[in-house]
Design a protein around this motif. Structure first.
Motif, PDB file in Angstrom:
ATOM      1  N   VAL A   1      -9.910  -7.219   2.335  1.00  0.00           N
ATOM      2  CA  VAL A   1      -8.804  -6.443   2.889  1.00  0.00           C
ATOM      3  C   VAL A   1      -7.875  -5.956   1.775  1.00  0.00           C
ATOM      4  O   VAL A   1      -7.308  -4.850   1.857  1.00  0.00           O
ATOM      5  CB  VAL A   1      -8.042  -7.269   3.950  1.00  0.00           C
ATOM      6  CG1 VAL A   1      -7.207  -8.370   3.321  1.00  0.00           C
ATOM      7  CG2 VAL A   1      -7.171  -6.376   4.813  1.00  0.00           C
ATOM      8  N   GLY A   2      -7.734  -6.741   0.705  1.00  0.00           N
ATOM      9  CA  GLY A   2      -6.897  -6.313  -0.409  1.00  0.00           C
ATOM     10  C   GLY A   2      -7.461  -5.096  -1.117  1.00  0.00           C
ATOM     11  O   GLY A   2      -6.716  -4.202  -1.538  1.00  0.00           O
ATOM     12  N   LEU A   3      -8.785  -5.050  -1.237  1.00  0.00           N
ATOM     13  CA  LEU A   3      -9.404  -3.896  -1.893  1.00  0.00           C
ATOM     14  C   LEU A   3      -9.239  -2.637  -1.048  1.00  0.00           C
ATOM     15  O   LEU A   3      -9.045  -1.541  -1.586  1.00  0.00           O
ATOM     16  CB  LEU A   3     -10.882  -4.181  -2.158  1.00  0.00           C
ATOM     17  CG  LEU A   3     -11.571  -3.273  -3.181  1.00  0.00           C
ATOM     18  CD1 LEU A   3     -10.897  -3.385  -4.547  1.00  0.00           C
ATOM     19  CD2 LEU A   3     -13.053  -3.610  -3.290  1.00  0.00           C
ATOM     20  N   VAL A   4      -9.299  -2.776   0.273  1.00  0.00           N
ATOM     21  CA  VAL A   4      -9.038  -1.622   1.136  1.00  0.00           C
ATOM     22  C   VAL A   4      -7.617  -1.110   0.911  1.00  0.00           C
ATOM     23  O   VAL A   4      -7.387   0.098   0.763  1.00  0.00           O
ATOM     24  CB  VAL A   4      -9.249  -1.985   2.618  1.00  0.00           C
ATOM     25  CG1 VAL A   4      -8.776  -0.849   3.522  1.00  0.00           C
ATOM     26  CG2 VAL A   4     -10.719  -2.285   2.891  1.00  0.00           C
ATOM     27  N   ALA A   5      -6.646  -2.018   0.878  1.00  0.00           N
ATOM     28  CA  ALA A   5      -5.254  -1.611   0.659  1.00  0.00           C
ATOM     29  C   ALA A   5      -5.087  -0.925  -0.693  1.00  0.00           C
ATOM     30  O   ALA A   5      -4.346   0.052  -0.821  1.00  0.00           O
ATOM     31  CB  ALA A   5      -4.334  -2.825   0.757  1.00  0.00           C
ATOM     32  N   ALA A   6      -5.782  -1.423  -1.706  1.00  0.00           N
ATOM     33  CA  ALA A   6      -5.654  -0.848  -3.046  1.00  0.00           C
ATOM     34  C   ALA A   6      -6.307   0.522  -3.151  1.00  0.00           C
ATOM     35  O   ALA A   6      -5.883   1.357  -3.953  1.00  0.00           O
ATOM     36  CB  ALA A   6      -6.266  -1.794  -4.077  1.00  0.00           C
TER      37      ALA A   6
ATOM     38  N   PHE B   1      -6.914  -6.214  -9.840  1.00  0.00           N
ATOM     39  CA  PHE B   1      -6.053  -5.416  -8.974  1.00  0.00           C
ATOM     40  C   PHE B   1      -4.942  -4.680  -9.718  1.00  0.00           C
ATOM     41  O   PHE B   1      -4.566  -3.573  -9.309  1.00  0.00           O
ATOM     42  CB  PHE B   1      -5.458  -6.292  -7.866  1.00  0.00           C
ATOM     43  CG  PHE B   1      -6.414  -6.522  -6.732  1.00  0.00           C
ATOM     44  CD1 PHE B   1      -6.586  -5.569  -5.742  1.00  0.00           C
ATOM     45  CD2 PHE B   1      -7.171  -7.679  -6.667  1.00  0.00           C
ATOM     46  CE1 PHE B   1      -7.471  -5.762  -4.700  1.00  0.00           C
ATOM     47  CE2 PHE B   1      -8.065  -7.892  -5.632  1.00  0.00           C
ATOM     48  CZ  PHE B   1      -8.223  -6.930  -4.639  1.00  0.00           C
ATOM     49  N   LEU B   2      -4.402  -5.232 -10.793  1.00  0.00           N
ATOM     50  CA  LEU B   2      -3.318  -4.530 -11.481  1.00  0.00           C
ATOM     51  C   LEU B   2      -3.774  -3.186 -12.059  1.00  0.00           C
ATOM     52  O   LEU B   2      -3.116  -2.157 -11.831  1.00  0.00           O
ATOM     53  CB  LEU B   2      -2.706  -5.423 -12.561  1.00  0.00           C
ATOM     54  CG  LEU B   2      -1.820  -6.570 -12.052  1.00  0.00           C
ATOM     55  CD1 LEU B   2      -1.248  -7.356 -13.227  1.00  0.00           C
ATOM     56  CD2 LEU B   2      -0.691  -6.031 -11.169  1.00  0.00           C
ATOM     57  N   PRO B   3      -4.877  -3.124 -12.811  1.00  0.00           N
ATOM     58  CA  PRO B   3      -5.328  -1.800 -13.275  1.00  0.00           C
ATOM     59  C   PRO B   3      -5.729  -0.880 -12.126  1.00  0.00           C
ATOM     60  O   PRO B   3      -5.518   0.335 -12.194  1.00  0.00           O
ATOM     61  CB  PRO B   3      -6.537  -2.132 -14.165  1.00  0.00           C
ATOM     62  CG  PRO B   3      -6.380  -3.560 -14.532  1.00  0.00           C
ATOM     63  CD  PRO B   3      -5.710  -4.210 -13.359  1.00  0.00           C
ATOM     64  N   LEU B   4      -6.284  -1.466 -11.071  1.00  0.00           N
ATOM     65  CA  LEU B   4      -6.745  -0.654  -9.945  1.00  0.00           C
ATOM     66  C   LEU B   4      -5.577   0.025  -9.242  1.00  0.00           C
ATOM     67  O   LEU B   4      -5.584   1.250  -9.025  1.00  0.00           O
ATOM     68  CB  LEU B   4      -7.513  -1.537  -8.964  1.00  0.00           C
ATOM     69  CG  LEU B   4      -8.342  -0.829  -7.898  1.00  0.00           C
ATOM     70  CD1 LEU B   4      -9.396   0.054  -8.538  1.00  0.00           C
ATOM     71  CD2 LEU B   4      -8.996  -1.863  -6.985  1.00  0.00           C
ATOM     72  N   ILE B   5      -4.556  -0.747  -8.906  1.00  0.00           N
ATOM     73  CA  ILE B   5      -3.421  -0.138  -8.206  1.00  0.00           C
ATOM     74  C   ILE B   5      -2.615   0.753  -9.148  1.00  0.00           C
ATOM     75  O   ILE B   5      -2.043   1.766  -8.722  1.00  0.00           O
ATOM     76  CB  ILE B   5      -2.523  -1.208  -7.550  1.00  0.00           C
ATOM     77  CG1 ILE B   5      -1.905  -2.136  -8.581  1.00  0.00           C
ATOM     78  CG2 ILE B   5      -3.298  -1.992  -6.517  1.00  0.00           C
ATOM     79  CD1 ILE B   5      -0.965  -3.176  -7.982  1.00  0.00           C
ATOM     80  N   GLY B   6      -2.595   0.412 -10.434  1.00  0.00           N
ATOM     81  CA  GLY B   6      -1.934   1.296 -11.389  1.00  0.00           C
ATOM     82  C   GLY B   6      -2.630   2.642 -11.476  1.00  0.00           C
ATOM     83  O   GLY B   6      -1.981   3.696 -11.519  1.00  0.00           O
ATOM     84  N   GLY B   7      -3.952   2.617 -11.479  1.00  0.00           N
ATOM     85  CA  GLY B   7      -4.708   3.865 -11.517  1.00  0.00           C
ATOM     86  C   GLY B   7      -4.533   4.689 -10.256  1.00  0.00           C
ATOM     87  O   GLY B   7      -4.398   5.920 -10.317  1.00  0.00           O
TER      88      GLY B   7
ATOM     89  N   ALA C   1       0.831  -1.208   0.000  1.00  0.00           N
ATOM     90  CA  ALA C   1       0.000   0.000   0.000  1.00  0.00           C
ATOM     91  C   ALA C   1       0.862   1.253   0.000  1.00  0.00           C
ATOM     92  O   ALA C   1       0.550   2.240  -0.678  1.00  0.00           O
ATOM     93  CB  ALA C   1      -0.928  -0.013   1.217  1.00  0.00           C
ATOM     94  N   LEU C   2       1.964   1.218   0.752  1.00  0.00           N
ATOM     95  CA  LEU C   2       2.878   2.363   0.766  1.00  0.00           C
ATOM     96  C   LEU C   2       3.437   2.621  -0.627  1.00  0.00           C
ATOM     97  O   LEU C   2       3.506   3.778  -1.080  1.00  0.00           O
ATOM     98  CB  LEU C   2       4.013   2.100   1.755  1.00  0.00           C
ATOM     99  CG  LEU C   2       5.107   3.168   1.824  1.00  0.00           C
ATOM    100  CD1 LEU C   2       4.572   4.438   2.464  1.00  0.00           C
ATOM    101  CD2 LEU C   2       6.316   2.647   2.604  1.00  0.00           C
ATOM    102  N   LEU C   3       3.828   1.564  -1.329  1.00  0.00           N
ATOM    103  CA  LEU C   3       4.385   1.721  -2.671  1.00  0.00           C
ATOM    104  C   LEU C   3       3.354   2.277  -3.649  1.00  0.00           C
ATOM    105  O   LEU C   3       3.689   3.047  -4.549  1.00  0.00           O
ATOM    106  CB  LEU C   3       4.916   0.379  -3.174  1.00  0.00           C
ATOM    107  CG  LEU C   3       6.124  -0.196  -2.429  1.00  0.00           C
ATOM    108  CD1 LEU C   3       6.471  -1.583  -2.961  1.00  0.00           C
ATOM    109  CD2 LEU C   3       7.332   0.733  -2.550  1.00  0.00           C
TER     110      LEU C   3
END
Length: 485
Positions: free
Chosen positions: A113-118, A335-341, A16-18
């Motif tokens: 929990v992963g979606l919260v982090a993202a 998750f890849l497009p989500l965290i990229g966005g 999440a920090l990254l």
């Protein structure tokens, strides 16, 4: 009791920090960090401390962080950074524990929990809040405290609920109030009979709760109307969607949860709908009538921060169980497009700064370099003047928080600080100082000397080009730091 996946949650914390970055001293950090630093060094900020100390007096956040600096013997920056990481970790841990109550399947728990982090830095409708800030604030601590406290209330452990509520209350009273009130909504819905008596509350009864409302002075009115997000009728259309779309989703979850722990998901979703609608009604009453203008500072729609957190937990769980399942490619596709966005959005917010401003690392832009030079090379009691809109040019980094010097009031952050305190003279001081800095771009030496005579400023921080007649011992490609002799 199942074992907690601490190592995986720790890895998720660093992930999440990254994705979301770290920017100490930005935005509200300009209010909270100076309060901590003044405890550690009372000689700091001899001028203008009213713009942050009023907030500090309402919370024990600054005392807690200052005490941890003293006890740990770590540097201030490292201590704040560690608190930030711990806050993310505990927030994710609290979300995991809620996922254990809501979903029996591992896919549902990890997706929640992963979606919260993202989505940690997802904006919360038109409230000017994120679910979790990119820097340490009292809200960072209150979020996990409320999540832990509410889970204890759900399980009938009322003593622990009270303890977490007290902790949240002494850290951020307003955000704690939202969480405590949701706890009461949750318990009421959980123990409500199937066919409750319908009772209504008249508008007159609501208004009678506020028989005495501070009268807004002209200076306060000028300050409060710099905060459009206080007034719901000034929200953009898409921010209104941010109110009702989550409520519709939660209503759908409550209707569709019979196959997945219906007692938990159904009741929690339903209680969140009641909670959200209730605060929406309160918002209408407090932000539309002019007589309640000074109560708009309570910002009841900030209650949505907690609602959004639960929405993401529940929504992620539904996705994990019904869509993602145990198909790795589906998890990657989500998750890849989500965290990229989310990463891209943060880079747009702080384009001139390092994505993660690690403690002890050289600053990434000219404003921060100038702030650090000022901190190391000017007297502790120096009073600065700089562009009152400087935070719009330096990626929202606060001068007091980083340079550790006093300055005249600004037009970006101090205007928000004084809206919390309608009683004179705080707004009056803010308006007087910002008015005296009007036309900053055209200031010459005589204008700075006028400010020196009136306010005792001894230094100025100037954009290029250089102003004739000033001695400037520091300069970089963007700024001059000049002494008034």
């Amino acid at each position: 009791m199942s074992r907690k996946p601490y190592l995986r949650l720790l890895a998720l914390t660093f992930a999440a920090l990254l994705v979301h970055g770290y920017h100490p001293g930005v935005e509200d950090g300009e209010i909270y960090l100076p309060g901590i630093k003044k405890i550690l060094n009372p000689a700091l900020y001899p001028f203008g401390s009213e713009f942050f100390l009023n907030h500090a007096r309402l919370t024990l956040f600054d005392e807690l962080i200052a005490a941890s600096v003293r006890i740990s013997h770590l540097s201030f920056d490292v201590t704040v950074f560690l608190w930030y990481l711990v806050s993310i970790f505990l927030t994710l841990l609290a979300c995991w524990e809620w996922c254990e109550d809501l979903f029996s399947e591992a896919e549902g728990r990890w997706a929640g929990v992963g979606l919260v982090a993202a989505l940690l830095t997802l904006p919360v409708a038109g409230t000017a809040l994120y679910i979790f800030d990119q820097y340490l604030t009292p809200r960072s601590l209150v979020l996990f405290a409320l999540l832990f406290g509410l889970r204890n209330a759900w399980h009938g452990r009322y003593g622990r609920f009270a303890a977490w509520s007290v902790f949240a209350g002494v850290i951020h009273p307003l955000m704690a109030l939202f969480g405590i009130s949701y706890g009461l909504f949750l318990l009421a819905v959980k123990h409500m009979p199937r066919e409750p008596k319908k009772e209504t509350v008249s508008p007159a009864a609501i208004m009678s709760l506020f028989p005495v409302v501070p009268v807004a002075s002209e200076a306060y009115r000028h300050a409060v109307h710099t905060r459009a997000y206080f007034f719901i009728l000034q929200w953009e259309w898409y921010e209104w969607i941010g109110i009702f779309a989550p409520l519709l989703l939660l209503w759908w979850f409550s209707r569709s949860s019979r196959e997945i722990r219906p007692t938990a998901v159904h009741l929690i979703s339903r209680s969140l709908v009641v909670y959200g609608l209730s605060y929406f009604v309160v918002t209408l009453w407090l932000t539309i009538p002019q007589r309640f203008e000074t109560l708009a500072r309570l910002q009841p729609m900030r209650s949505l921060q907690l609602l959004y957190t639960f929405l993401i937990v529940i929504g992620g769980g539904f996705l994990g169980i019904h869509v993602l399942k145990n198909h790795a490619w589906r998890w990657l596709l989500l998750f890849l497009p989500l965290i990229g966005g989310m990463w891209f959005a943060q880079r747009q917010l702080f384009p001139a700064s390092c994505h993660i401003e690690w403690p002890g690392i050289a600053p990434g832009n000219d404003w921060l370099r100038a702030f650090e030079w000022i901190r190391s090379n000017t007297p502790t009691d120096a009073v600065f003047a700089l562009d009152p809109n400087y935070m719009l040019s330096d990626d929202q980094h606060g001068f007091r928080a980083i340079a550790e010097r006093s300055r005249l009031a600004d037009a970006v952050k101090d205007s928000g600080a004084v809206t919390m305190f309608p009683e004179p003279p705080y707004a009056e001081h803010w308006l007087e100082q910002t008015t005296d800095q009007s036309g900053w771009a055209n200031f010459q030496a005589a204008d700075f000397n006028r400010l020196k005579t009136k306010y005792g400023i001894s230094w100025v921080l100037l954009d290029r080009p250089r102003v004739a007649g000033l001695s400037c011992p520091y300069e970089n490609a963007t700024l001059f730091v000049c002494r008034l002799d």
